[in-house]
Design an enzyme around this catalytic site. Structure first.
Site, PDB file in Angstrom:
ATOM      1  CD  GLU B  52      -0.664  -0.958   4.119  1.00 51.72           C
ATOM      2  OE1 GLU B  52      -0.994   0.185   4.508  1.00 51.72           O
ATOM      3  OE2 GLU B  52      -1.102  -1.993   4.627  1.00 51.72           O
ATOM      4  CG  ASP B  63      -7.248  -8.120   5.193  1.00 55.14           C
ATOM      5  OD1 ASP B  63      -7.196  -6.897   5.401  1.00 55.14           O
ATOM      6  OD2 ASP B  63      -6.269  -8.815   4.904  1.00 55.14           O
TER       7      ASP B  63
END
Lengths: 397, 266
Positions: B52, B63
Site C-alpha cells: 500500500e 495519520d
C-alpha cells in the site's frame, strides 16, 4: 432559494463531508441535535437568555462620522461585535455549540484557534458550563497571540501548541480533527468557523446570524432604509456569513467580503482564497483552496492570524459563484492603515482581521460617494494585536 | 475483471494456506524517490504480500505523528503525483499487488478519470481513500469500476450496522477495518475492538476484511490473523526507516520478516 442547501449539506457544488469514517456517526448526531434544538423553544430561549445576560447582546450600532471622511464621505455604520463578552463575534457560535454539547451529554470540548479569539471564547463557555477544554493552536500563532494564550490558560483550558506543517490555523484544525477521531465518544469538536464538514457550516452560520438580524433592524431604525453594502473580513468567513445571511434576500444590498491579501496576491504570499485559489477539498469540505498542482495545500500568509487560512467556508464559495457576494483582497499594509485610522478617528482599536473590512470601506466609500451607507461588521477588538501593531508602527514597548 | 486481480488471488491463496495476508504501507518518495523504491522492495523481500503506497499529503488528518513526519520528509524531497506513478510502476512490476492510499484532494486535483487511467496503466489495483465517505464517492466509484480498480473504504468501530452494509457493499478487493478509534500509529490493544468489528462486517459482507491501525509487531499480527483475512501495517515500517537512516532497507526487511511469521501463527 439562493443558497439551496442544507438537506445534503451542499451549497451548490460546494460543501459536503470529506472526513474519516470514524467521524460520520458524530456528525450525524450533531446534525440531528442541531435540527432538533433549532425548533425547540426551550433551547432557543436558553440561547436568547445567555445572549442577553452573558454575551451582551444586542450589540450596538455606531455611526463612525470621523472615519467616514476617509471613506469618500459615505455613512459608515459599525456593528459592534467587538463589545461582546470576550471581545469578538466568536462567542455567538461558541455559546450555541456549547448548549448543543450539553444536549448531546458530552463533557469535553476541543477547538482550533488562529488569532486566539475562538479559543478564548471556547475556554470561556467551557468554564461557564463545566466542560474540560483543550485548544489547539499553531506554534507560530501561540507566539504572535501570546496574550490570548494566557487568557485561555486563566480560563482553565489546556492550550496545545501545534508544531506540524505551517504551524498556523490550518495545522491546528488537523490536530483537532485527530483528537476528535480518537475521542469522539465523549468529545465535541467546537469548530470556530463556517468551514469544515457538514453540518458545521450550517450550524456556525445559524448561531452567527444574530449579527445580521440585529444589524438589519438597527440600520432600518436609524435610516429608514437598507444599507447599500455590507462588508466583513473573511478568513473562514464566520463573521461575514453572520452579517450577510439576513441580507442575502435583499437584492439591492451588496455583500462584500474582504480577504487577507498579505504581501499582495501577485506575490503568492497571501490568504485570499476566493480571489487567488481554486476549487478543492480541505478540512472536510469542497470549497476554494490555496493549493498547488498536486493538490497539496499551499501555506497562506497574513499579518492577521485569524485570516491566515488557505480555505474558506463553502457558502462563501457558492455566493461568489452565484455572483451574490463579491470578494476583494486587502494587503497587510492597507489593513494596518485602516487599523491606525479607526483607532485615531473613532477611539476604537479594531482587531487586525476587522481592519481588512475597514480598508474595504475606504475603497468602496470612494466608489459609491457620500450618499451611500456602508454597514461593516466590526468583528473584534484589537487588544490582542497591540504587540503586532506596536512592531508594525515602530512603537517601543 | 476485479475478481481476477492479483489482490483477489492473494486472499484466495492465503485462505488456502490458512493464514492472513500481510499488507505493508510506506509513503511514496520517503525518504526520497530512489531509496523509497529500494525500501519498498526490501519490505516485499521480507514477506509482505501486498503493498500500500501512500501519497504524502499536506493535511493528513487520519495519520499520527510517525506517518506525518514521513509525509513531510517526502514532500520536502519533492514527491509529486508523477513521481508516485513511477514508484507504483516499479513496485507493481515485481508482481506484488500494489495499492495506493491517498486523501481525496490530490485525486480531485489530478482529475479522477485521468488518475484512474494513469495509475491503472501503471499496475495499481486498488485505492484506499480514508477521507472519502461513500456519500461523496459516486464519481469515484463509477470511475474506478470503469478502470477495474478496487475501491477500498474504511469502516470504523463507530460505523453503525445499517451504514456498515452500505459501506461494505461499495468495497471491492477488501474492506479496511480500522482496529480502533484513532489515527495511524496509535498503540492500543487492537485485537478486542477489531475482532468485534470484523465479526460485524462478516455478518453483512463476503468480501475479505483486513485490519489496520496500531498493528506493529509479530504478536499483534498473529492475534489479528486469527480473525481477519489481512493485516495492514504502516507506522512500524515508517519507524524502522526513521530509526535506521544508515540502512533503512535492512531494518524494514526485518520488520516484514517478523510480521510475516505473525500472520502465519493462527
Amino acid at each position: 432559494m439562493l443558497t439551496d442547501q442544507d438537506i445534503a449539506g451542499k451549497f451548490g457544488q460546494f460543501g459536503g463531508r470529506f472526513v474519516p469514517e470514524a467521524l460520520i456517526g458524530a456528525l450525524d448526531e450533531l446534525e440531528r441535535t442541531h435540527n432538533e434544538a433549532m425548533s425547540d423553544p426551550v433551547f432557543l430561549s436558553e440561547l436568547a437568555h445567555l445572549n442577553a445576560t452573558y454575551v451582551g447582546r444586542p450589540s450596538i450600532l455606531t455611526d463612525a462620522k470621523n472615519f467616514s471622511k476617509h471613506c469618500g464621505g459615505a455613512q459608515i455604520l459599525l456593528k459592534r461585535e467587538d463589545l461582546n463578552h470576550t471581545g469578538s463575534h466568536k462567542i455567538n457560535n461558541v455559546i450555541g455549540q456549547a448548549l448543543l454539547t450539553k444536549r448531546m451529554g458530552k463533557k469535553r470540548v476541543i477547538a482550533e484557534t488562529g488569532a486566539g479569539q475562538h479559543g478564548v471564547a471556547t475556554a470561556t463557555a467551557a468554564a461557564l458550563m463545566g466542560f474540560e477544554c483543550v485548544v489547539y493552536m499553531g506554534e507560530e500563532d501561540v507566539r504572535r497571540q501570546s496574550l490570548n494564550v494566557a487568557r485561555m490558560k486563566l480560563l482553565g483550558a489546556q492550550v496545545v501548541p501545534v508544531t506540524s506543517g505551517s504551524r498556523t490555523l490550518k495545522d491546528a484544525i488537523n490536530e483537532a480533527m485527530r483528537d476528535w477521531v480518537t475521542n469522539v465518544a465523549d468529545t465535541h469538536y467546537l469548530l470556530g468557523t463556517v468551514a469544515g464538514p457538514h453540518p458545521f457550516p450550517t450550524i456556525v452560520r445559524d448561531f452567527h446570524s444574530v449579527i445580521g438580524n440585529e444589524a438589519r433592524e438597527q440600520v432600518l431604525a436609524l435610516n429608514g432604509k437598507l444599507p447599500d453594502a455590507v462588508l466583513a473580513c473573511i478568513g473562514g468567513g464566520s463573521n461575514a456569513i453572520g452579517i450577510f445571511n439576513r441580507f442575502i434576500g435583499d437584492a439591492g444590498v451588496r455583500l462584500i467580503g474582504l480577504e487577507a491579501g498579505g504581501d499582495g496576491i501577485e506575490t503568492g504570499r497571501h490568504a485570499s482564497t476566493i480571489s487567488g485559489g481554486t476549487v478543492g477539498v480541505l478540512h472536510g469540505t469542497r470549497t476554494y483552496v490555496l493549493q498547488d498542482e498536486n493538490g497539496q495545500t499551499v501555506e497562506s500568509h497574513s499579518i492577521s492570524a485569524g485570516l491566515d487560512y488557505p480555505g474558506v467556508g463553502p457558502e462563501h464559495a457558492h455566493l461568489h459563484d452565484l455572483g451574490r457576494a463579491e470578494y476583494r483582497s486587502v494587503t497587510d499594509a492597507q489593513a494596518m492603515e485602516a487599523f491606525a485610522l479607526l483607532s485615531r478617528e473613532e477611539g476604537i482599536i479594531p482587531a487586525i482581521e476587522t481592519a481588512h473590512a475597514l480598508y474595504g470601506a475606504m475603497v468602496l466609500g470612494k466608489e459609491l460617494g457620500p450618499d451611500a451607507t456602508i454597514l461593516i461588521n466590526l468583528s473584534g477588538r484589537g487588544d490582542k494585536d497591540v504587540q503586532t501593531a506596536a512592531t508594525w508602527f515602530g512603537i517601543e514597548l | 475483471m476485479a475478481g481476477q486481480s492479483k489482490l483477489s488471488e492473494l486472499f484466495i491463496k492465503c485462505k488456502s494456506e490458512n493464514r492472513a495476508a500481510l499488507i505493508g504501507y510506506l509513503p511514496a518518495g520517503f525518504p526520497n524517490q530512489s531509496d523509497s523504491i529500494k525500501i519498498i522492495k526490501a519490505m516485499i523481500e521480507g514477506g509482505v504480500d501486498a503493498v500500500e503506497i501512500g501519497f504524502p499529503y499536506s493535511d493528513p488528518v487520519m495519520d499520527g505523528p510517525v506517518i506525518q513526519e514521513a509525509a513531510e520528509v517526502a514532500r520536502n524531497n519533492g514527491i509529486t503525483m508523477a513521481k508516485t506513478l513511477e514508484i507504483v510502476k516499479e513496485i507493481s512490476g515485481t508482481g506484488v499487488p500494489t495499492l495506493l492510499m491517498t486523501y481525496w484532494n490530490p485525486i480531485e486535483k489530478y482529475g479522477p478519470a485521468k488518475f484512474a487511467h494513469d495509475f491503472s496503466d501503471s499496475g495499481m489495483e486498488g485505492v484506499i481513500t480514508p477521507d472519502l465517505p461513500i456519500e461523496e464517492a459516486g464519481v469515484w466509484l463509477a470511475t474506478a469500476k470503469e478502470n477495474s480498480i478496487h475501491s477500498i473504504f474504511v469502516v470504523a468501530p463507530s460505523t453503525g450496522d445499517g451504514r456498515l452494509k452500505d459501506v461494505t457493499s461499495n468495497c471491492s478487493g477488501f474492506i479496511y477495518a480500522a482496529s480502533s478509534m484513532g489515527v495511524t500509529g496509535t498503540q492500543t490493544n487492537v485485537a478486542n475492538t477489531a475482532s468485534i468489528l470484523v465479526e460485524r462486517v462478516r455478518n453483512v459482507s463476503g468480501t475479505p476484511v483486513a485490519v489496520g491501525l496500531g498493528v506493529s509487531n509479530r504478536a499483534q499480527a498473529s492475534e489479528v490473523a486469527k480473525f481477519a483475512d489481512g493485516v495492514i501495517v504502516g507506522s512500524a515500517f515508517v519507524k524502522a526507516v526513521l530509526q535506521n537512516p544508515s540502512d533503512p532497507a535492512t531494518a524494514v526487511r526485518k520488520v516484514a520478516e517478523e510480521l510475516a511469521l505473525g500472520v502465519r501463527e493462527r
